[in-house]
Design a protein around this motif. Structure first.
Motif, PDB file in Angstrom:
ATOM      1  N   ALA A 178       0.831  -1.204   0.000  1.00  0.00           N
ATOM      2  CA  ALA A 178       0.000   0.000   0.000  1.00  0.00           C
ATOM      3  C   ALA A 178       0.870   1.260   0.000  1.00  0.00           C
ATOM      4  N   LEU A 179       1.960   1.241   0.734  1.00  0.00           N
ATOM      5  CA  LEU A 179       2.887   2.381   0.728  1.00  0.00           C
ATOM      6  C   LEU A 179       3.480   2.578  -0.664  1.00  0.00           C
ATOM      7  N   GLU A 180       3.795   1.486  -1.318  1.00  0.00           N
ATOM      8  CA  GLU A 180       4.342   1.540  -2.673  1.00  0.00           C
ATOM      9  C   GLU A 180       3.293   2.036  -3.670  1.00  0.00           C
TER      10      GLU A 180
ATOM     11  N   GLN B  71       3.213   5.780  -3.375  1.00  0.00           N
ATOM     12  CA  GLN B  71       4.400   6.454  -3.903  1.00  0.00           C
ATOM     13  C   GLN B  71       4.505   6.384  -5.425  1.00  0.00           C
ATOM     14  N   TYR B  72       4.209   5.231  -6.002  1.00  0.00           N
ATOM     15  CA  TYR B  72       4.470   5.026  -7.424  1.00  0.00           C
ATOM     16  C   TYR B  72       3.219   4.885  -8.280  1.00  0.00           C
ATOM     17  N   GLY B  73       2.054   4.805  -7.651  1.00  0.00           N
ATOM     18  CA  GLY B  73       0.828   4.556  -8.411  1.00  0.00           C
ATOM     19  C   GLY B  73       0.274   5.769  -9.115  1.00  0.00           C
ATOM     20  N   THR B  74      -0.719   5.520  -9.936  1.00  0.00           N
ATOM     21  CA  THR B  74      -1.408   6.598 -10.642  1.00  0.00           C
ATOM     22  C   THR B  74      -2.604   7.053  -9.822  1.00  0.00           C
TER      23      THR B  74
ATOM     24  N   LYS C 145     -10.295  10.932  -5.121  1.00  0.00           N
ATOM     25  CA  LYS C 145      -9.135  10.387  -5.828  1.00  0.00           C
ATOM     26  C   LYS C 145      -8.747   9.072  -5.154  1.00  0.00           C
ATOM     27  N   ALA C 146      -8.193   8.170  -5.943  1.00  0.00           N
ATOM     28  CA  ALA C 146      -7.673   6.907  -5.410  1.00  0.00           C
ATOM     29  C   ALA C 146      -6.386   6.589  -6.152  1.00  0.00           C
ATOM     30  N   TYR C 147      -5.564   5.801  -5.520  1.00  0.00           N
ATOM     31  CA  TYR C 147      -4.266   5.449  -6.087  1.00  0.00           C
ATOM     32  C   TYR C 147      -4.268   3.987  -6.504  1.00  0.00           C
TER      33      TYR C 147
END
Length: 172
Positions: free
Chosen positions: A75-77, A80-83, A136-138
């Motif tokens: 989830a942390l990743e 950090q890196y998701g759209t 918004k969501a990642y």
């Protein structure tokens, strides 16, 4: 290509609180049945079999804790890196075929573009996070099972999964 977001300590703590569950029931099950079983094994099969049983218990607990920590690190990743995409709350359904303590599983339907995403949970914390009409969501391609709503960063998250509740019984 996804962008890199910096992760502050507060955001990291909020993500950890969102994915943190209570004491895992699997550990309770392993301890409740594994320790007495290893004592019985010690009495009937000897010390080597008992030590093997305790090693299996330790491995089971390790795997449960590792799975939980792995989900938090994923989830942390994702953050950090998701759209970042816009999601819309659609509805909440109840699955009475799967119940815990008489409470049905909640299925939260959210829409992201033309895709319907179903989040299955028993947690009120998760339902409240996805209940906003739009937010918004990642998302991250490597972890399609994780949808991280942005509402967890600006709403209050109770550290306890279910708040304490008083029950009053009256006999007439």
């Amino acid at each position: 290509m996804s962008t890199l977001r910096l992760l502050s300590d507060e955001q990291s703590n909020r993500i950890k609180l969102f994915y943190k569950t209570g004491f895992p029931i699997g550990i309770i099950f392993i301890l409740a049945f594994g320790i007495p079983l290893s004592i019985v094994t010690l009495a009937f099969a000897g010390i080597i079999a008992s030590i093997a049983m305790l090693i299996l218990i330790t491995c089971g607990i390790y795997l449960i804790v590792k799975k939980r920590n792995q989900k938090i690190s994923h989830a942390l990743e994702v953050y950090q890196y998701g759209t970042e995409e816009e999601i819309y709350f659609d509805s909440i359904e109840l699955n009475y075929n799967y119940q815990v303590n008489g409470r049905p599983q909640q299925i939260i339907n959210i829409r992201c573009g033309n895709e319907l995403i179903q989040v299955k949970t028993f947690s009120d914390k998760v339902c409240n996070a996805f209940r906003l009409p739009s937010q918004k969501a990642y998302f991250y391609e490597q972890y399609p099972e994780i949808v991280l709503p942005s509402s967890i960063f600006y709403t209050t998250i109770n550290d306890k999964q279910n708040p304490s509740q008083k029950t009053r019984s009256i006999n007439i």
